[in-house]
Enzyme design. Sequence first.
Site, PDB file in Angstrom:
ATOM      1  N   ARG A 130      11.902   4.483   6.833  1.00  0.00           N
ATOM      2  CA  ARG A 130      11.326   3.002   6.598  1.00  0.00           C
ATOM      3  C   ARG A 130      12.219   2.432   5.226  1.00  0.00           C
ATOM      4  O   ARG A 130      12.078   1.300   5.136  1.00  0.00           O
ATOM      5  CB  ARG A 130       9.840   3.046   6.246  1.00  0.00           C
ATOM      6  CG  ARG A 130       9.091   3.151   7.714  1.00  0.00           C
ATOM      7  CD  ARG A 130       7.542   2.964   7.301  1.00  0.00           C
ATOM      8  NE  ARG A 130       6.989   4.310   6.848  1.00  0.00           N
ATOM      9  CZ  ARG A 130       5.690   4.384   6.267  1.00  0.00           C
ATOM     10  NH1 ARG A 130       4.926   3.282   6.385  1.00  0.00           N
ATOM     11  NH2 ARG A 130       5.400   5.556   5.910  1.00  0.00           N
ATOM     12  N   ASP A 138       7.771  11.502  -3.629  1.00  0.00           N
ATOM     13  CA  ASP A 138       7.926   9.918  -3.761  1.00  0.00           C
ATOM     14  C   ASP A 138       6.610   9.221  -4.267  1.00  0.00           C
ATOM     15  O   ASP A 138       6.611   8.030  -4.101  1.00  0.00           O
ATOM     16  CB  ASP A 138       7.956   9.314  -2.121  1.00  0.00           C
ATOM     17  CG  ASP A 138       6.992   9.452  -1.410  1.00  0.00           C
ATOM     18  OD1 ASP A 138       6.099  10.325  -1.927  1.00  0.00           O
ATOM     19  OD2 ASP A 138       7.066   9.013  -0.419  1.00  0.00           O
TER      20      ASP A 138
END
Length: 475
Positions: A28, A119
């Site tokens: 993404r 992340d």
Amino acid sequence: MEKDPLLQPRPSVQSFDVLILAAGLGTRMKSARAKVLHELGGLPLITYVCRAAKLLGPGKIYVVVGHQSAEVKNAVEIEVGDLAAFVTQKEQRGTGDAVMAARTQLQNTASVVLVLSGDVPLIRAETLKAFIDKHTSSRAACSILSVRLENPTGYGRIVRDEDDQFVRIVEQKDASPVEQQIKEINSGIYCFAPAKLFSALERVKPANKQGEYYLTDVPQILKSDGEEVDVYLHGDAREVSGINTRAELAEFENLLRRNTIRKLMVEAGVTFLDPSHTYISAEAQLGRDCVIYPDVAIEGKTVIGEDCEIRSGTRITNSRLGNNVVIKDHCVIIDSEVKSNSVVGPFAHLRMNSVIEETSVVGNFVEVKKSRLGRGSKSMHLTYLGDATIGENTNIGAGTVTCNFDGKDKHQTIIEDDVRIGSDTMLVAPVRVGRGAVTAAGSVVTEDVPPDSLVAGVPAVVKKHLLERTDEKKG
């Protein structure tokens, strides 16, 4: 008001290891770069996760790598050094497969395993420490850190029974209409008893179109085995949020910048004339009574002293400024030092470990590369100083160039104290200009200039010995 269970008193924790999942590309992000290498505040995302993990004092920090493994390893080692160990996920087949890649290293350990994603840059060591302690005191096989979101769309929901106990994690696409109304979501942060973790992982089935093995299936498997699975609801959803898109990365960047600037204004006494149009690295240090104009970028581990003025359009990266320094408009300063009471700019460029000593001036359209400008010296206009050492109280005239490159090698120019370099002088290195010497305008200096002499011409030759002339006048 509901109390955050992570803030309650807790016992000391047993030994533990950290497992960071960092193998994915992050589709993404729409990037050829691995997601954990995208930068926030000038540092890779995984740096922040490693930093929090290191503060916990684990036995080892294992990192699962895949895409761009060499770059990810380098980022991790810079932050945690010998604490790091790496395992490779050869094919990216989901989070369960990623954890299974570390089976050899972790299955037989007696330590708790804390699983993190690479992340989640805002995660705090304090939160993780409290979570591990809670897991240890409960003696659960698995603990899950959860948060509540007003809009939980896209996240796995935590399903509880009528007694508020964990039942399972259900993904958005598999959730019933009733389950989709649940606001409590899985953060992706877990603690496991390692032997039970890997036993359950063996029974995870890739029941999805992607053929991926999901770590989220493990808690339900453990629950069905009669093991205890605990869920701890954390109060700060932003802290445990991952970054999946560039839009989210920009939101986090803006949040980090705002927090950094506010802290500098409130705690350090720094003035920002327009905080919304200023970028400051979270690692930068600014002293009291500094004034930062709009459109300034202060990057990396820059350190700025007190009473400095940084004007619009300037970029300063990994550099150090003393006290009472003025950086005028549109300067670039990289990996360099400007000492106290000096002035730089406008439109100046300092790079490659250049040093500007105290009370010196670097003026407009002057570039200083890998050079030192001595105390009280000036280079005011349109000049290139490369690979040069310049003494004290020396003036460099407009248009001067240190011709440091002969087409093959770089050479040094040395200009001693109290020298006057005339406008448009070319100094062909290697060359030395002695103390008290003067070069006439337009000179091309190809040989060393004796102290206290005047040279002129192309090539420059000695025209006068200045001390002799002074003595004659006295006579």
